[in-house]
Scaffold this active site. Structure first.
Site, PDB file in Angstrom:
ATOM      1  CD1 TRP A  36      -2.550   1.748   0.853  1.00  0.00           C
ATOM      2  CD2 TRP A  36      -1.058   2.102   2.302  1.00  0.00           C
ATOM      3  NE1 TRP A  36      -3.284   3.333   0.877  1.00  0.00           N
ATOM      4  CE2 TRP A  36      -2.373   3.483   2.184  1.00  0.00           C
ATOM      5  CE3 TRP A  36      -0.265   3.026   2.763  1.00  0.00           C
ATOM      6  CZ2 TRP A  36      -2.335   4.651   2.523  1.00  0.00           C
ATOM      7  CZ3 TRP A  36       0.345   4.377   3.311  1.00  0.00           C
ATOM      8  CH2 TRP A  36      -1.172   5.066   3.183  1.00  0.00           C
ATOM      9  CG  HIS A  37       3.347   2.234   3.145  1.00  0.00           C
ATOM     10  ND1 HIS A  37       2.981   0.963   4.075  1.00  0.00           N
ATOM     11  CD2 HIS A  37       3.671   2.906   4.385  1.00  0.00           C
ATOM     12  CE1 HIS A  37       3.031   1.769   5.258  1.00  0.00           C
ATOM     13  NE2 HIS A  37       2.845   2.765   5.435  1.00  0.00           N
ATOM     14  N   GLY A  38       3.662   1.749  -1.661  1.00  0.00           N
ATOM     15  CA  GLY A  38       4.748   2.058  -2.362  1.00  0.00           C
ATOM     16  C   GLY A  38       4.725   1.244  -3.636  1.00  0.00           C
TER      17      GLY A  38
ATOM     18  CG  PHE B  16       3.069   6.240   0.783  1.00  0.00           C
ATOM     19  CD1 PHE B  16       4.140   6.222  -0.627  1.00  0.00           C
ATOM     20  CD2 PHE B  16       3.452   6.476   1.404  1.00  0.00           C
ATOM     21  CE1 PHE B  16       5.615   6.010   0.129  1.00  0.00           C
ATOM     22  CE2 PHE B  16       4.483   6.242   2.346  1.00  0.00           C
ATOM     23  CZ  PHE B  16       5.538   5.890   1.126  1.00  0.00           C
TER      24      PHE B  16
END
Lengths: 487, 353
Positions: free
Chosen positions: A322-324, A487
């Site tokens: 999800w972060h990147g 993000f």
């Protein structure tokens, strides 16, 4: 528009002033326009994505609310999930998955001809898609009612303080507050301003200053020795904490001035004594989202031991992703998953395996546990901060090497060169931050604004003046974007 | 709401007053590391230097005081020249005037000759905001002249309003010490020094070749590789020729305020019996539009121009160039010797007058 810009310093007072100046019935429209202006100041085209996501989720939720049979609601839930995940996949993850597939095909000498998709990543896409997803799922489950007023729903999706980097709000929390008629309240606005000022201190004084050293260490993987890598990683831990929690403080403070309470995202996370507690204190709204919409549906912890390990690893890997769109973030999640799984394993098989120095030295046990957990959380941070998994491994190997003094920036900073002042200031301001974090931790996670407003007038004013001087004189005027904006 | 505004106003006033106390009580500091390095080296023995050069990179990279002193001392046995180069990259003319005034106020007794190299006037963009290099040289005395100069020299109403506004904003940042805390501490702990930038002879001259040699991984290697092709040099020379033909004889200045400032500086130097030369180097882009008329507004005995590419072809010889705007070591040696000759002529002319 980033919070640490002159543009925002004009935007914030104008919005707050006009918000209270205009009649209640038009406030939602004003806030909606302000939110779209805020977002479109990056790239006007981005607004189309939010409009599309808002319109489809509104349609899906209205249709779901009109259908009593849960099974018949499912297609509309699928429509919402498909739309939001498609946006995420297309704009954020397409090239990542494509490149990963290409690497696999290349290793088997298979020709892979899928072109790159060169679009800018829309700011905050992960945050607002998760927010609208939770809304659709809640409406599907029947735990929340669909919002009939399109304007308020659009405002829920795009509310400017938390639009680009959270906190990820639930509709049941935010929409009723957006509908409420708030009068100007001196104490609330004052508390909001204190929180905003504290957020600026964390971002422009602490985080941006620490980034000088973090970048130096992490962009030159072969130039630094073990001490520099350890110190650089500690500095990154404080940088990312101050950067993200600073953003959240500004968001929460700005909303508070308008009478809206956003959820806290951080509660002194580096005073956690276990990894599990860390995730109850770090990026709380994401952790809760992942728990409610991913971990629990997978069965949560009421499953077999092996399934529990699987659930933990899967949720953390997805949370990392999800972060990147990079394997470094996946590894960040996986390592956290491993650390949590290890803890759960020791809890299951060696329940008495605890640091216990007796009741007299309970504080010492806690302090050592906190320091231990802080260092454990620094391990996944090495992946978070590195440009590739390969570089992260080089950094880990470097921990066991001696410094090359001619390039070792942190070593140079410590022996008295032109970087020494910034180095000393960095730790001095981390000290200021930790001092207040200790105070807030000891007061059962009180917020900074509640703590300050409960003090006597001379203490309050001393705090305002000193903090304003810190922010004014020692701000890093580089206008560096917030880490979580990507993000 | 009134109580909130009053409290915020009181808080900002207290902040402003504390900042003013700090600005007034703290010792002077240069916001530029290279300039600070030079100043620290100079002030250790100001009595040694009787000639100083101030200006931008064309001063810093082109005038070698060792060669300059040797060339002059060989010709003029009556006077022993010892010069120091205060040139720094990207310096604006008002910044040079500020530096020169500071040196004259502090070390007038030791200084006999000064050279000021004309450069950008008050050019400023949003990217220059919040930079300590841009903030330190504003004063109550020069801010109005900076505003007027930028209004006079900028083209288009947007720039005529926008650029002065940026200067006012930066001046405000100086008054409030925004982001200047660390720079002040660096200055007063003596750590704001970059000794390499003094050059090998420690006289403020540092050739680009030498810097590239000292820092092989820096940006200079890229500049050297890509900005020195014969085509670009020819194009640049033609541009300079065209602009010189167009503005070489224009008398009426685009920036009368800056013209007045420079003439005032010349007058001040004359009153103090200090020889002053205003130099105009060959420059790129549209700078001739305002620099040539400005130069033309100055007294003949106080100026030297290298602006005409036809008059000084060696300035556009590839063998003498490091990049499009600067000479290499070889070029700077030739340039310094020529400059020393012209300098001596002008000094003698001033003495005659």
């Amino acid at each position: 528009m980033i919070f640490n810009s002159f543009h925002f310093l004009l935007f914030l007072p104008c919005v707050i002033f006009l918000y209270f100046a205009i009649p209640y019935k038009w406030r939602w429209l004003f806030l909606l326009l302000a939110s779209y202006y805020f977002y479109m100041s990056w790239k006007p085209e981005y607004a189309f994505l939010i409009v599309a996501s808002t319109a489809i989720d509104y349609y899906a939720s209205m249709r779901m609310s009109a259908i009593a049979d849960k099974a018949k609601r499912k297609p509309f839930l699928m429509l919402s999930i498909f739309t939001n995940l498609s946006l995420l996949l297309l704009f954020k993850y397409f090239n990542f998955f494509s490149d990963s597939a290409r690497a696999v095909f290349d290793s088997f000498n298979i020709f892979y001809d899928v072109p790159e998709f060169n679009l800018f990543l829309p700011v905050g896409i992960s945050f607002y898609t998760f927010q609208t997803l939770s809304y659709s799922i809640d409406v599907y489950r029947g735990t929340t009612k669909a919002e009939k007023h399109f304007g308020f729903f659009a405002l829920f999706v795009s509310y400017w303080p938390q639009l680009v980097a959270g906190p990820i709000e639930r509709s049941a929390d935010l929409i009723p507050q957006l509908k409420k008629d708030f009068d100007f309240d001196y104490l609330r606005v004052k508390q909001g301003l204190i929180r905003v000022l504290w957020g600026f201190f964390k971002k422009v004084v602490v985080a941006d200053r620490l980034s000088i050293f973090v970048q130096e260490v992490y962009q030159h993987p072969l130039d630094h020795g073990g001490f520099a890598v350890v110190l650089g990683t500690w500095m990154f831990a404080f940088q990312v904490y101050c950067d993200f929690s600073g953003y959240c403080d500004i968001a929460i403070g700005s909303a508070k001035m308008m009478g809206i309470n956003l959820n806290d995202n951080f509660k002194t996370p580096y005073f956690s004594t276990t990894i599990r507690e860390f995730w109850q204190r770090w990026h709380i709204t994401l952790s809760v989202w992942i728990r409610d919409y991913l971990y629990f549906p997978l069965g949560g912890s009421r499953v077999t031991y092996s399934r529990l390990m699987f659930n933990t690893m899967l949720t953390f890997a997805i949370m990392g992703l999800w972060h990147g769109a990079n394997w470094t973030f996946v590894m960040f999640g996986v390592v956290h998953g491993v650390l949590l799984s290890l803890r759960r394993t020791t809890d299951k098989f060696f329940p008495s395996f605890r640091l216990n120095l007796g009741s007299r030295f309970r504080w010492l046990s806690m302090a050592l546990s906190m320091f231990w957990v802080f260092n454990l959380t620094c391990i996944p941070d090495i992946f978070f901060c590195s440009r590739s998994v390969g570089e992260a491994i080089i950094h880990m190997q470097s921990i066991f090497t001696v410094p090359n003094t001619s390039y070792d920036l942190i070593h140079n900073a410590m022996i008295g060169t032109d970087t020494s002042v910034q180095f000393i200031l960095s730790w001095l301001f981390v000290g200021v931050l930790l001092f207040f974090d200790v105070v807030l931790y000891l007061r059962k996670d009180m917020t900074i604004e509640d703590y300050i407003t409960s003090r006597t007038k001379p203490v309050r004013w001393a705090f305002y003046i000193v903090l304003l001087i810190f922010v004014g004189w020692f701000a890093m005027t580089t206008n560096a974007a917030f880490i979580y904006f990507q993000f | 709401m009134k109580k909130l505004f009053v409290n915020i106003a009181i808080l900002l006033l207290i902040y402003f007053l504390i900042s003013q106390i700090a600005v007034l009580s703290l010792p002077f500091s240069w916001g530029n590391t290279r300039l600070n390095t030079k100043y620290v080296a100079y002030k250790e023995q100001p009595e040694v230097y009787n000639t100083v050069f101030v200006g931008a990179s064309t001063t810093y990279r082109h005038i070698d005081p060792t060669i300059f002193d040797a060339a002059l001392n060989e010709k003029n046995s009556d006077y022993d020249y010892h010069s120091f180069n205060f040139g720094i990259p990207a310096n604006r003319t008002p910044q040079s005037i500020y530096t020169l005034n500071y040196l004259l106020d502090s070390y007038e007794e030791y200084i006999d000759c000064v050279v000021l190299d004309l450069s950008e006037l008050t050019k400023m963009g949003v990217d220059n905001l919040h930079k300590k290099e841009m903030i330190y040289w504003y004063t109550r005395d020069n801010i109005s002249s900076i505003i007027k100069t930028s209004y006079e020299s900028e083209k288009g109403m947007l720039n005529k309003v926008g650029v002065p506004a940026l200067h006012v904003f930066s001046y405000g940042e100086k008054l409030l010490m925004v982001g200047m805390g660390a720079a002040l501490l660096e200055q007063h702990t003596g750590l704001n020094v970059e000794s390499l930038s003094l050059g090998p002879d420690k006289n403020g001259y540092y050739s680009l070749d030498q810097e590239m040699k000292d820092d092989p991984e820096g940006d200079l290697a890229v500049r050297y590789e890509f900005l020195r092709t014969q085509d670009t040099i020819d194009y640049r020379t033609r541009q300079c020729q065209l602009l010189f033909e167009r503005f070489g004889n224009v008398q009426k200045g685009y920036s009368p305020t800056m013209s007045r400032e420079l003439n005032k500086l010349i007058k001040t130097c004359n009153e103090k019996d200090i020889k002053i030369i205003i130099m105009l180097s060959q420059r790129l882009g549209d700078r001739y539009e305002y620099l040539l008329p400005l130069y033309n507004s100055l007294p003949e005995a106080n100026k030297i121009s290298f602006a005409n590419p036809d008059e000084y072809p060696f300035l556009n010889d590839r063998d003498n160039l490091f990049d499009l705007a600067h000479l290499n070591r070889n070029g700077s040696v030739v340039f310094t010797k020529l400059f020393a000759d012209l300098f001596l002529e002008k000094i003698q002319q001033q003495e005659r007058e």
